[in-house]
Write an enzyme that holds these catalytic residues in place. Structure first.
Site, PDB file in Angstrom:
ATOM      1  N   HIS A 164     -15.467  24.773  41.385  1.00 33.09           N
ATOM      2  CA  HIS A 164     -15.064  23.792  42.449  1.00 33.09           C
ATOM      3  C   HIS A 164     -15.652  24.592  43.914  1.00 33.09           C
ATOM      4  O   HIS A 164     -15.780  23.823  44.933  1.00 33.09           O
ATOM      5  CB  HIS A 164     -13.982  23.538  42.689  1.00 33.09           C
ATOM      6  CG  HIS A 164     -13.384  22.748  41.652  1.00 33.09           C
ATOM      7  ND1 HIS A 164     -14.226  21.386  41.120  1.00 33.09           N
ATOM      8  CD2 HIS A 164     -12.337  22.785  40.422  1.00 33.09           C
ATOM      9  CE1 HIS A 164     -13.635  21.118  40.079  1.00 33.09           C
ATOM     10  NE2 HIS A 164     -12.347  22.054  39.716  1.00 33.09           N
ATOM     11  N   ASP A 200     -15.827  22.539  31.416  1.00 31.41           N
ATOM     12  CA  ASP A 200     -14.252  22.219  32.262  1.00 31.41           C
ATOM     13  C   ASP A 200     -14.100  20.676  32.065  1.00 31.41           C
ATOM     14  O   ASP A 200     -14.750  19.966  32.437  1.00 31.41           O
ATOM     15  CB  ASP A 200     -14.399  22.832  33.422  1.00 31.41           C
ATOM     16  CG  ASP A 200     -12.859  22.909  34.147  1.00 31.41           C
ATOM     17  OD1 ASP A 200     -12.167  24.158  33.956  1.00 31.41           O
ATOM     18  OD2 ASP A 200     -12.542  21.903  34.762  1.00 31.41           O
ATOM     19  N   ASP A 289      -9.085  22.736  30.047  1.00 32.57           N
ATOM     20  CA  ASP A 289      -8.222  21.693  30.467  1.00 32.57           C
ATOM     21  C   ASP A 289      -8.704  20.412  29.906  1.00 32.57           C
ATOM     22  O   ASP A 289      -8.217  19.301  29.892  1.00 32.57           O
ATOM     23  CB  ASP A 289      -8.184  21.522  32.010  1.00 32.57           C
ATOM     24  CG  ASP A 289      -9.585  22.110  32.587  1.00 32.57           C
ATOM     25  OD1 ASP A 289     -10.357  22.090  31.810  1.00 32.57           O
ATOM     26  OD2 ASP A 289      -9.561  22.147  33.865  1.00 32.57           O
TER      27      ASP A 289
END
Ligand code: Q9C
Ligand code: ZN
Length: 347
Positions: A164, A200, A289
């Site tokens: 990010h 991810d 995740d």
């Protein structure tokens, strides 16, 4: 397989994130890295080594040097005001604030500076943050060096995660973009194109931004559709890069409740794009995740699918650096990572 790891991640240990105005226990905790390390050690098929210090050069090849300077100074400046706890922004530089008025200048106080560099409230800075993020970047770079030295695959147990973090802004539990730093290092060392595959759950907005106009770095991501999921403002399939990078970004949004089979079908599309891109080197941003049990996401993947995802990635036959990103269901993290890596390694 070589696995690079550093104990310095543990210095980044904030207790809270701020979600909708509420302080809740933070999901991105040191125990994540410890769980993965324990599983690698228990498996026996991995050699764990420490990182080599690469200095600031490879980081500044990807990030604004002023942001790195901010990260180095942030905690000291905050403490000099007699403050402690956790440093989180309360005012963030939204683009609408200065619409039509040109860029903002970096403020001089800690309260102003953090809102200039950080885009949200879930990424606190604490005393050990800078040391931890520098170590995480070195972990990724050291795994990249292993592949440059002839290893077919290497794993970077990076914490905190990185995807990010963009050139000049951080957030989403990420400070420095470990995968992008490793990918750029590989481009410079090999002189050849490099592909980045991001599995991810969340869109790697930072990696996409960093390589947006780059034709020599492919960015392909599968992620929870950002019409419903964090980070909300990037990740649509219409985003395909610009300038020389036109066509070198690919986004594959995933539906809520996505099953193993549906995921593998969509993965094959992403892998086709990687296979069609020149170069011999692949960086994987690995997040666990996507798992059904993950506490902050909404897919339905089972632990059994990770070896198969890894196998299909390994079947590309590229030299592969696997960089750890997210994954917040602690009891499954170790098994998921080991399963994926064994798949990549062909066993
Ligand atoms: N209810 C990574 O996985 N929180 N970052 C979203 C949760 C932030 C995730 C809201 C998610 C950032 C590397
Ligand atoms: Zn994530």
């Amino acid at each position: 397989m070589l696995a690079v790891w550093s104990g310095r991640h543990a210095g980044h240990d904030p207790q809270h994130e701020v979600q909708f105005g509420e302080r809740i226990p933070i999901y991105e905790v040191p125990a994540r890295a410890e769980a993965i390390r324990a599983a690698l050690e228990a498996d026996g098929g991995f050699s764990l080594v420490g990182p080599r210090d690469h200095g600031t050069g490879p980081i500044e090849a990807v990030h604004d040097p002023a942001m790195l300077r901010y990260l180095e100074e942030a905690w000291r400046d905050w403490e000099a005001l007699g403050r402690g706890g956790e440093l989180v922004p309360h005012t963030v530089l939204h683009p609408g604030l200065r619409e039509g008025m040109g860029p903002a200048a970096e403020p001089s106080t800690p309260a102003g500076r953090i809102g200039f560099w950080c885009f949200e409230t879930m990424t606190p800075i604490v005393a050990g943050t800078y040391e931890a993020v520098r170590a995480a970047a070195d972990v990724g770079l050291t795994a990249a060096d292993a592949v440059l030295g002839g290893e077919r695959a290497a794993y970077a147990l990076c914490r905190p995660p990185g995807h990010h973090a963009a050139r000049a802004v951080f957030g989403g539990y990420c400070f420095l973009n470990n995968a992008a730093i490793a990918a750029e290092h590989l481009v410079r060392e090999t002189g050849e194109p490099v592909a980045v595959l991001d599995v991810d759950y969340h869109h790697g907005n930072g990696t996409q931004q960093i390589f947006w106009e780059r034709g020599d770095v492919l960015y392909v991501s599968l992620h929870g559709d950002t019409r419903r999921a964090y980070p909300y403002f990037t990740g649509s399939p219409e985003e395909t890069g610009a300038g020389r990078g036109r066509g070198a970004t690919m986004n594959v949004p995933l539906p809520e409740g996505c099953s193993d089979d549906r995921y593998l079908d969509l993965l094959d599309r992403a892998l086709e794009a990687v296979a069609g891109f020149p170069g011999e080197t692949l960086v994987v941003s690995l997040g666990l995740d996507t798992l059904a049990e993950d506490p902050i996401t909404d897919l339905a993947l089972t632990l059994d699918v990770y070896p198969e995802i890894g196998r299909r990635v390994g079947a590309l036959g590229r030299r592969t650096v696997v960089v750890q990103e997210g994954g917040y269901h602690l009891p499954s993290l170790g098994e998921g990572v080991v399963g994926f890596l064994r798949g990549v390694g062909g066993g």
